[in-house]
Write a protein that holds these residues in place. Structure first.
Motif, PDB file in Angstrom:
ATOM      1  N   UNK A   1       0.816  -1.267   0.111  1.00 60.00           N
ATOM      2  CA  UNK A   1       0.108   0.070   0.201  1.00 60.00           C
ATOM      3  C   UNK A   1       0.920   1.320  -0.087  1.00 60.00           C
ATOM      4  N   UNK A   2       1.953   1.077   0.843  1.00 59.42           N
ATOM      5  CA  UNK A   2       2.806   2.386   0.782  1.00 59.42           C
ATOM      6  C   UNK A   2       3.450   2.708  -0.719  1.00 59.42           C
ATOM      7  N   UNK A   3       3.988   1.514  -1.451  1.00 60.48           N
ATOM      8  CA  UNK A   3       4.423   1.697  -2.589  1.00 60.48           C
ATOM      9  C   UNK A   3       3.513   2.349  -3.547  1.00 60.48           C
ATOM     10  N   UNK A   4       1.900   1.899  -3.516  1.00 61.43           N
ATOM     11  CA  UNK A   4       0.955   2.456  -4.292  1.00 61.43           C
ATOM     12  C   UNK A   4       0.723   3.901  -3.887  1.00 61.43           C
ATOM     13  N   UNK A   5       0.800   4.277  -2.683  1.00 63.69           N
ATOM     14  CA  UNK A   5       0.617   5.650  -2.396  1.00 63.69           C
ATOM     15  C   UNK A   5       1.939   6.560  -2.514  1.00 63.69           C
ATOM     16  N   UNK A   6       2.844   5.998  -2.691  1.00 66.60           N
ATOM     17  CA  UNK A   6       3.900   6.871  -3.506  1.00 66.60           C
ATOM     18  C   UNK A   6       3.855   7.077  -4.965  1.00 66.60           C
ATOM     19  N   UNK A   7       3.251   5.936  -5.713  1.00 64.46           N
ATOM     20  CA  UNK A   7       2.856   6.391  -6.913  1.00 64.46           C
ATOM     21  C   UNK A   7       1.793   7.247  -7.163  1.00 64.46           C
ATOM     22  N   UNK A   8       0.959   7.324  -6.270  1.00 66.31           N
ATOM     23  CA  UNK A   8      -0.162   8.260  -6.150  1.00 66.31           C
ATOM     24  C   UNK A   8       0.443   9.703  -5.932  1.00 66.31           C
ATOM     25  N   UNK A   9       1.353   9.949  -5.069  1.00 62.30           N
ATOM     26  CA  UNK A   9       1.881  11.094  -4.652  1.00 62.30           C
ATOM     27  C   UNK A   9       2.776  11.705  -6.038  1.00 62.30           C
ATOM     28  N   UNK A  10       3.306  10.626  -6.498  1.00 67.23           N
ATOM     29  CA  UNK A  10       4.333  11.062  -7.814  1.00 67.23           C
ATOM     30  C   UNK A  10       3.201  11.689  -8.644  1.00 67.23           C
ATOM     31  N   UNK A  11       2.242  10.956  -9.228  1.00 66.58           N
ATOM     32  CA  UNK A  11       0.995  11.471 -10.268  1.00 66.58           C
ATOM     33  C   UNK A  11       0.571  12.848  -9.682  1.00 66.58           C
ATOM     34  N   UNK A  12       0.533  12.935  -8.528  1.00 66.06           N
ATOM     35  CA  UNK A  12      -0.336  14.185  -8.275  1.00 66.06           C
ATOM     36  C   UNK A  12       0.860  15.481  -8.245  1.00 66.06           C
ATOM     37  N   UNK A  13       2.058  15.224  -7.669  1.00 65.29           N
ATOM     38  CA  UNK A  13       2.887  16.017  -7.915  1.00 65.29           C
ATOM     39  C   UNK A  13       3.409  16.484  -9.394  1.00 65.29           C
ATOM     40  N   UNK A  14       3.175  15.408 -10.143  1.00 65.07           N
ATOM     41  CA  UNK A  14       3.590  15.800 -11.680  1.00 65.07           C
ATOM     42  C   UNK A  14       2.680  16.684 -12.263  1.00 65.07           C
TER      43      UNK A  14
ATOM     44  N   UNK B   1       3.612  20.179  -9.528  1.00 67.15           N
ATOM     45  CA  UNK B   1       4.999  20.856  -9.165  1.00 67.15           C
ATOM     46  C   UNK B   1       5.899  20.832 -10.445  1.00 67.15           C
ATOM     47  N   UNK B   2       7.189  21.590 -10.441  1.00 72.03           N
ATOM     48  CA  UNK B   2       7.965  21.450 -11.300  1.00 72.03           C
ATOM     49  C   UNK B   2       8.998  20.276 -11.149  1.00 72.03           C
ATOM     50  N   UNK B   3       9.686  19.782 -12.122  1.00 74.18           N
ATOM     51  CA  UNK B   3      10.295  18.451 -11.946  1.00 74.18           C
ATOM     52  C   UNK B   3      11.278  18.475 -10.908  1.00 74.18           C
ATOM     53  N   UNK B   4      12.167  19.520 -10.334  1.00 77.52           N
ATOM     54  CA  UNK B   4      13.067  19.463  -9.260  1.00 77.52           C
ATOM     55  C   UNK B   4      12.203  19.568  -7.879  1.00 77.52           C
ATOM     56  N   UNK B   5      11.111  20.114  -7.905  1.00 72.58           N
ATOM     57  CA  UNK B   5      10.373  20.011  -6.432  1.00 72.58           C
ATOM     58  C   UNK B   5       9.743  18.846  -6.519  1.00 72.58           C
TER      59      UNK B   5
ATOM     60  N   UNK C   1      10.580  15.724  -7.553  1.00 69.07           N
ATOM     61  CA  UNK C   1      11.703  14.975  -6.859  1.00 69.07           C
ATOM     62  C   UNK C   1      12.241  15.068  -6.047  1.00 69.07           C
ATOM     63  N   UNK C   2      12.230  16.207  -5.284  1.00 66.74           N
ATOM     64  CA  UNK C   2      12.485  16.341  -3.768  1.00 66.74           C
ATOM     65  C   UNK C   2      11.460  16.016  -3.122  1.00 66.74           C
ATOM     66  N   UNK C   3      10.287  16.110  -3.229  1.00 72.27           N
ATOM     67  CA  UNK C   3       8.907  15.834  -2.285  1.00 72.27           C
ATOM     68  C   UNK C   3       9.147  14.313  -2.310  1.00 72.27           C
ATOM     69  N   UNK C   4       9.132  13.593  -3.652  1.00 72.48           N
ATOM     70  CA  UNK C   4       8.913  12.032  -3.587  1.00 72.48           C
ATOM     71  C   UNK C   4      10.189  11.440  -3.161  1.00 72.48           C
ATOM     72  N   UNK C   5      11.573  12.067  -3.016  1.00 68.04           N
ATOM     73  CA  UNK C   5      12.595  11.192  -2.376  1.00 68.04           C
ATOM     74  C   UNK C   5      12.619  11.430  -1.085  1.00 68.04           C
ATOM     75  N   UNK C   6      12.046  12.580  -0.449  1.00 69.47           N
ATOM     76  CA  UNK C   6      11.860  12.927   1.045  1.00 69.47           C
ATOM     77  C   UNK C   6      10.657  12.058   1.674  1.00 69.47           C
ATOM     78  N   UNK C   7       9.673  11.835   0.674  1.00 71.17           N
ATOM     79  CA  UNK C   7       8.475  10.980   0.989  1.00 71.17           C
ATOM     80  C   UNK C   7       8.984   9.758   1.341  1.00 71.17           C
ATOM     81  N   UNK C   8       9.721   9.056   0.204  1.00 72.96           N
ATOM     82  CA  UNK C   8      10.340   7.628   0.313  1.00 72.96           C
ATOM     83  C   UNK C   8      11.429   7.482   1.418  1.00 72.96           C
TER      84      UNK C   8
END
Length: 184
Positions: A60-73, A76-80, A82-89
């Motif tokens: 479920x966590x892996x699924x939610x990371x994918x959701x966060x990445x899609x929402x952030x896409x 947010x700009x690409x750098x932000x 990446x920062x959000x998803x890396x920190x989230x992980x």
């Protein structure tokens, strides 16, 4: 019982950094994933051991990371992004490591979680995500991964349907709402 998640900042006048938002998202994601793992048990699906329950939480966590990445896409700009998803992980790594050690004893649990996250990200990249949310195929993939963990015994035969039709969608809705609230 409905899952209640606080997803508003106490001091909403202060701006938050992406690492702060990522930390809050990780806590919320852990709560949602745990709730969905417990719900499977409440629906009479059977876990053979605690490690299996933790593996379901991680899916479920892996699924939610994918959701966060899609929402952030979309926002947010690409750098932000990446920062959000890396920190989230990174924050999820900590939750997985700490909770797994508490339950299973000493060991490296976060490293295998990140490796699985990386592998699953390539799988999830193949599936659609629209303004309405995850596609049926994306939810089916989540259900398939959880079915694989839980096995196809008589008690768990229909777990994929539970995840695809109900729990996965609810996890998405809770998480997407919290994500949007934290960015307001």
């Amino acid at each position: 019982m409905a899952l209640r998640i606080k997803s508003y900042w106490k001091d909403d006048e202060r701006s938050r950094s992406l690492p702060e938002i990522a930390s809050a998202l990780a806590y919320i994601a852990w709560r949602i994933a745990l709730d969905k793992a417990i719900n499977l048990h409440c629906e009479r699906f059977v876990y053979d051991q605690d490690a299996q329950r933790l593996a379901v939480i991680q899916e479920y966590l892996i699924f939610l990371v994918q959701i966060a990445d899609r929402l952030a896409h979309a926002e947010l700009n690409e750098a932000d992004r990446r920062t959000l998803i890396v920190e989230f992980a990174k924050n999820l790594f900590g939750h997985v490591q700490d909770n797994s050690q508490d339950l299973l004893g000493p060991g490296d649990y976060g490293g295998p979680f990140i490796a699985r996250l990386d592998a699953r990200s390539a799988d999830y990249a193949e599936f659609q995500f629209t303004d309405d949310g995850p596609s049926y195929a994306l939810l089916r993939h989540l259900g398939h991964e959880i079915q694989t963990i839980m096995g196809e015994s008589d008690a768990n035969r229909w777990v994929i349907d539970q995840v695809m039709d109900k729990d996965g969608w609810e996890a998405y809705k809770h998480f997407a709402r919290a994500y949007r609230n934290l960015f307001e």
